[in-house]
Design a protein around this motif. Structure first.
Motif, PDB file in Angstrom:
ATOM      1  N   LEU A 171       0.754  -1.298  -0.155  1.00  0.00           N
ATOM      2  CA  LEU A 171       0.010  -0.037  -0.009  1.00  0.00           C
ATOM      3  C   LEU A 171       0.839   1.477   0.017  1.00  0.00           C
ATOM      4  N   ARG A 172       2.044   1.258   0.376  1.00  0.00           N
ATOM      5  CA  ARG A 172       2.735   2.507   0.707  1.00  0.00           C
ATOM      6  C   ARG A 172       2.900   3.108  -0.617  1.00  0.00           C
ATOM      7  N   PRO A 173       3.066   4.456  -0.714  1.00  0.00           N
ATOM      8  CA  PRO A 173       3.332   5.162  -1.925  1.00  0.00           C
ATOM      9  C   PRO A 173       4.497   4.592  -2.780  1.00  0.00           C
ATOM     10  N   ASN A 174       4.432   4.973  -3.988  1.00  0.00           N
ATOM     11  CA  ASN A 174       5.425   4.763  -4.860  1.00  0.00           C
ATOM     12  C   ASN A 174       5.887   3.242  -5.116  1.00  0.00           C
ATOM     13  N   ILE A 175       4.936   2.319  -4.312  1.00  0.00           N
ATOM     14  CA  ILE A 175       5.651   0.941  -4.514  1.00  0.00           C
ATOM     15  C   ILE A 175       5.184   0.406  -5.810  1.00  0.00           C
ATOM     16  N   LYS A 176       6.308  -0.294  -6.636  1.00  0.00           N
ATOM     17  CA  LYS A 176       5.884  -0.582  -7.887  1.00  0.00           C
ATOM     18  C   LYS A 176       5.348  -2.271  -7.957  1.00  0.00           C
ATOM     19  N   HIS A 177       4.551  -2.381  -8.701  1.00  0.00           N
ATOM     20  CA  HIS A 177       4.053  -4.105  -8.832  1.00  0.00           C
ATOM     21  C   HIS A 177       4.182  -4.350 -10.423  1.00  0.00           C
ATOM     22  N   GLY A 178       4.157  -5.743 -10.426  1.00  0.00           N
ATOM     23  CA  GLY A 178       4.161  -6.131 -11.852  1.00  0.00           C
ATOM     24  C   GLY A 178       5.625  -6.640 -12.184  1.00  0.00           C
ATOM     25  N   ASN A 179       5.776  -6.848 -13.516  1.00  0.00           N
ATOM     26  CA  ASN A 179       7.252  -7.521 -13.967  1.00  0.00           C
ATOM     27  C   ASN A 179       8.348  -6.852 -13.411  1.00  0.00           C
ATOM     28  N   PHE A 180       9.424  -7.353 -13.260  1.00  0.00           N
ATOM     29  CA  PHE A 180      10.611  -6.760 -12.956  1.00  0.00           C
ATOM     30  C   PHE A 180      11.246  -6.685 -14.414  1.00  0.00           C
ATOM     31  N   THR A 181      11.989  -5.385 -14.589  1.00  0.00           N
ATOM     32  CA  THR A 181      12.812  -5.020 -15.898  1.00  0.00           C
ATOM     33  C   THR A 181      14.137  -5.800 -15.824  1.00  0.00           C
ATOM     34  N   LYS A 182      14.639  -5.728 -17.015  1.00  0.00           N
ATOM     35  CA  LYS A 182      15.817  -6.615 -17.208  1.00  0.00           C
ATOM     36  C   LYS A 182      16.763  -5.917 -16.254  1.00  0.00           C
ATOM     37  N   GLU A 183      16.828  -4.586 -15.979  1.00  0.00           N
ATOM     38  CA  GLU A 183      17.856  -3.926 -15.157  1.00  0.00           C
ATOM     39  C   GLU A 183      17.859  -4.166 -13.932  1.00  0.00           C
ATOM     40  N   GLU A 184      16.476  -4.250 -13.303  1.00  0.00           N
ATOM     41  CA  GLU A 184      16.111  -4.646 -12.058  1.00  0.00           C
ATOM     42  C   GLU A 184      16.865  -6.128 -11.924  1.00  0.00           C
ATOM     43  N   ASP A 185      16.428  -7.274 -12.715  1.00  0.00           N
ATOM     44  CA  ASP A 185      16.853  -8.244 -12.596  1.00  0.00           C
ATOM     45  C   ASP A 185      18.416  -8.280 -12.618  1.00  0.00           C
ATOM     46  N   ASP A 186      19.003  -7.501 -13.478  1.00  0.00           N
ATOM     47  CA  ASP A 186      20.363  -7.683 -13.504  1.00  0.00           C
ATOM     48  C   ASP A 186      20.901  -7.012 -11.990  1.00  0.00           C
ATOM     49  N   LEU A 187      20.263  -5.897 -11.595  1.00  0.00           N
ATOM     50  CA  LEU A 187      20.958  -5.379 -10.244  1.00  0.00           C
ATOM     51  C   LEU A 187      20.600  -6.376  -9.244  1.00  0.00           C
ATOM     52  N   LEU A 188      19.533  -6.999  -9.280  1.00  0.00           N
ATOM     53  CA  LEU A 188      19.147  -7.840  -8.094  1.00  0.00           C
ATOM     54  C   LEU A 188      20.030  -8.824  -8.028  1.00  0.00           C
ATOM     55  N   ILE A 189      20.485  -9.469  -9.242  1.00  0.00           N
ATOM     56  CA  ILE A 189      21.530 -10.591  -9.058  1.00  0.00           C
ATOM     57  C   ILE A 189      22.900 -10.191  -8.964  1.00  0.00           C
ATOM     58  N   GLY A 190      23.107  -8.904  -9.102  1.00  0.00           N
ATOM     59  CA  GLY A 190      24.463  -8.439  -8.501  1.00  0.00           C
ATOM     60  C   GLY A 190      24.386  -8.181  -7.177  1.00  0.00           C
ATOM     61  N   LEU A 191      23.403  -7.616  -6.699  1.00  0.00           N
ATOM     62  CA  LEU A 191      23.364  -7.017  -5.430  1.00  0.00           C
ATOM     63  C   LEU A 191      23.325  -8.524  -4.323  1.00  0.00           C
ATOM     64  N   HIS A 192      22.558  -9.595  -4.908  1.00  0.00           N
ATOM     65  CA  HIS A 192      22.267 -10.596  -4.207  1.00  0.00           C
ATOM     66  C   HIS A 192      23.928 -11.627  -4.150  1.00  0.00           C
ATOM     67  N   LYS A 193      24.512 -11.345  -5.268  1.00  0.00           N
ATOM     68  CA  LYS A 193      25.822 -11.981  -5.233  1.00  0.00           C
ATOM     69  C   LYS A 193      26.830 -11.114  -4.424  1.00  0.00           C
TER      70      LYS A 193
END
Length: 263
Positions: free
Chosen positions: A60-82
């Motif tokens: 519910l909080r403002p500015n929260i995104k829903h839906g598909n992750f972009t490729k950039e987000e996926d890549d960033l997530l992978i990098g950060l998780h690493k």
DNA sequence: AAGTCCATCAACCGCCAATTG
DNA sequence: TCAATTGGCGGTTGATGGACT
């Protein structure tokens, strides 16, 4: 995806209804989350504080995104998780608009397998590092851009004011809104933006400027500020400041009984 | 068409750390 | 200093819907 609901000791569990979302959103946007344990009672939802917090933070909080992750987000997530491992909240802080829960789900359902497969292809390592660097610089740019538009967050402070610097009893309650998990809500604010867009309201807006519209519009939201406002007609600010906690809470309880439970 | 399997994701649970009295 | 309370985090569960047989 709708889950069935059930009650456990008067506390509702399961999927949130539209009505509950509306109540929680309206309450927090108007008054902030000054105490998650008491908030459900004031907001008029039969949920645990934890459940309310989770619903707000993840959905519910403002500015929260829903839906598909972009490729950039996926890549960033992978990098950060690493780099960080399962530090979902830390990773979430670097992915604007994504909750830790959503990121965790994304990792477990999509990226975990993908990276396991890719792990065998060590030649990709260099490419991923480059992508991560690019995504990080992009993310920094996005962060700066997002800072320019934060329409809803300011309303969190609608019930906050200081009539005078000595009105510490009220500002103390108000300041609670900035503690704890708010670092996540406001994580994409620079101090400068915060000063200009929030603190300005924080220190200068009249106390509950829209209290009249709340009561006249039939909105039954119950606020600690509402309570103080009502009693301020009977007690001066100084009286309220000198009131001990127990007395204050008994006044609050009677207010709740009269305005909520007798409806 | 009916039954089963599987992926997804919202929500819950339990633990831990920080805060408060 | 310590116990109680509160908030936050990460792991896990379970309802749902789509794919498959």
């Amino acid at each position: 995806m709708v889950k069935s609901s059930c009650y456990d000791n008067g506390v509702k569990k399961g999927a949130w209804s539209e009505d509950e979302d509306t109540k929680l959103r309206a309450y927090i946007q108007r008054y902030g989350h000054w105490n998650w344990g008491l908030l459900p009672k004031f907001a008029g939802v039969s949920r645990s504080g934890k459940s309310c917090r989770l619903r707000w933070m993840n959905y519910l909080r403002p500015n929260i995104k829903h839906g598909n992750f972009t490729k950039e987000e996926d890549d960033l997530l992978i990098g950060l998780h690493k780099k960080l491992g399962n530090k979902w909240s830390t990773i979430a802080a670097k992915l604007p608009g994504r909750s830790d829960n959503e990121i965790k789900n994304r990792w477990n359902t999509h990226l975990k397998k993908r990276t396991q497969n890719e792990h065998t292809e060590s030649s990709n390592e260099h490419i991923r590092t480059l992508e991560y660097d690019q995504a990080t610089s992009k993310e920094n740019h996005v962060n700066k851009t997002n800072l320019q538009h934060q329409p809803e967050v300011g309303t969190l402070f609608a019930g906050v004011s200081t009539e005078s610097p000595s009105d510490s009893s009220l500002t103390e309650i108000s300041s609670c809104q900035l503690s704890g998990s708010d670092s996540a809500v406001f994580s994409d604010f620079t101090p400068q933006t915060f000063d200009e867009e929030l603190v300005g309201n924080f220190w200068s807006e009249p106390f509950l400027t829209d209290i009249d519209s709340i009561t006249s519009s039939g909105n039954n939201l119950l606020s600690p500020f509402n309570f103080v406002n009502e009693f301020s007609s009977q007690y001066s600010c100084q009286d309220l400041m000198m009131t001990d906690d127990q007395c204050l809470w008994s006044m609050m309880d009677s207010y709740i009984e009269n305005n909520i439970f007798l409806d």
